[in-house]
Scaffold this active site. Sequence first.
Site, PDB file in Angstrom:
ATOM      1  N   GLY A 169       3.692 -30.530  -1.855  1.00 22.48           N
ATOM      2  CA  GLY A 169       3.862 -30.525  -3.310  1.00 22.48           C
ATOM      3  C   GLY A 169       5.256 -30.992  -3.706  1.00 22.48           C
ATOM      4  O   GLY A 169       6.128 -31.208  -2.865  1.00 22.48           O
ATOM      5  N   SER A 170       5.453 -31.112  -5.032  1.00 28.58           N
ATOM      6  CA  SER A 170       6.677 -31.722  -5.540  1.00 28.58           C
ATOM      7  C   SER A 170       7.894 -30.798  -5.423  1.00 28.58           C
ATOM      8  O   SER A 170       9.023 -31.288  -5.305  1.00 28.58           O
ATOM      9  CB  SER A 170       6.478 -32.135  -7.004  1.00 28.58           C
ATOM     10  OG  SER A 170       6.214 -30.971  -7.799  1.00 28.58           O
ATOM     11  N   GLY A 196      -2.649 -28.757  -4.362  1.00 30.29           N
ATOM     12  CA  GLY A 196      -2.563 -30.015  -3.626  1.00 30.29           C
ATOM     13  C   GLY A 196      -3.624 -30.136  -2.549  1.00 30.29           C
ATOM     14  O   GLY A 196      -3.566 -31.028  -1.710  1.00 30.29           O
ATOM     15  N   GLU A 227      -1.352 -25.050   5.071  1.00 30.77           N
ATOM     16  CA  GLU A 227      -0.217 -24.294   4.527  1.00 30.77           C
ATOM     17  C   GLU A 227      -0.308 -22.835   4.957  1.00 30.77           C
ATOM     18  O   GLU A 227       0.653 -22.237   5.423  1.00 30.77           O
ATOM     19  CB  GLU A 227      -0.210 -24.376   3.004  1.00 30.77           C
ATOM     20  CG  GLU A 227       0.206 -25.724   2.450  1.00 30.77           C
ATOM     21  CD  GLU A 227       0.057 -25.802   0.939  1.00 30.77           C
ATOM     22  OE1 GLU A 227      -0.808 -25.103   0.380  1.00 30.77           O
ATOM     23  OE2 GLU A 227       0.829 -26.555   0.322  1.00 30.77           O
TER      24      GLU A 227
HETATM   25  O1  DER Z   1      -1.058 -27.028  -2.958  1.00 34.43           O
HETATM   26  C1  DER Z   1      -0.130 -26.201  -3.003  1.00 34.43           C
HETATM   27  O2  DER Z   1      -0.293 -24.996  -2.785  1.00 34.43           O
HETATM   28  C2  DER Z   1       1.227 -26.711  -3.339  1.00 34.43           C
HETATM   29  O3  DER Z   1       2.179 -25.825  -2.935  1.00 34.43           O
HETATM   30  C3  DER Z   1       1.264 -27.112  -4.759  1.00 34.43           C
HETATM   31  O4  DER Z   1       0.190 -26.682  -5.510  1.00 34.43           O
HETATM   32  C4  DER Z   1       2.513 -26.785  -5.535  1.00 34.43           C
HETATM   33  O5  DER Z   1       2.763 -27.965  -6.173  1.00 34.43           O
HETATM   34  P1  DER Z   1       4.062 -28.303  -7.026  1.00 34.43           P
HETATM   35  O6  DER Z   1       5.250 -27.731  -6.289  1.00 34.43           O
HETATM   36  O7  DER Z   1       4.062 -29.805  -7.059  1.00 34.43           O
HETATM   37  O8  DER Z   1       3.846 -27.658  -8.367  1.00 34.43           O
END
Ligand code: DER
Length: 231
Positions: A29-30, A105, A111
């Site tokens: 993720g970002s 994501g 994860e």
């Molecule tokens: O998929 C996930 O769990 C990621 O951590 C994600 O959803 C978080 O994304 P972001 O940091 O781009 O908001």
Amino acid sequence: GGSDGAKRRAGERAAAAVEDGDVVGLGTGSTAAHAIRAIGRAVDDGLAVRGIPTSFQSRQLALEVGIPISCLEAVDGIDLAIDGADQIADDSDAPGYGALLKGGGAAHTREKMIDSTADRFVVVADASKLSGVLEKPVALEVIPDARTIVADEVRTMGGEPTLRDAAHKDGPVVTDNGNLVLDCAFDEIDAPDELATRLSSVPGVVEHGLFVGMADAAYVGTDDGLEVREY
Ligand code: DER
């Protein structure tokens, strides 16, 4: 949502905790991307670490920024995992305090493998992810052939399942593991541990996005600073 400055502050604060010789879980993720880029800069300055990616995306970014990558079978445990979240339960009086919703994501299966086994797992997020109670849909990674029987079971549990469509591909999102994603709306999730247990027992569900009792800390970027939660 959430400002990039807030995400950057959170990611860089988490990256600062990485020590020489660490095996680091690299989240998806970002927001986690800011941590990965910061670790890459530390590697350029001589930090010796091995990164364990949680997705194609985080592996690609780790390679780009020069973090040596390894895999679960080749290391003896993970010292620190840094990962993002879609929502963080932030009512310190509630039993689910610190529970996470992840899976935005579609990377939550790997994860959770890496975040759960790490000696320390820190979440990085902007303040828009904080919520008194988890109330966003729960992402389920499902075996493709099982999507209808899982959807039926989710409905009997009071959830509303939606197959996640891809944005730049016809048809559904396909995960790094070749599976599909059902986003299941349950309204407010007052007992995340109970729902997590129930979802784990549904045949065809590979993994769900409830991370209960896993995070050790959260670094939350705000408009002008950073808040830290220790769980
Ligand atoms: O998929 C996930 O769990 C990621 O951590 C994600 O959803 C978080 O994304 P972001 O940091 O781009 O908001």
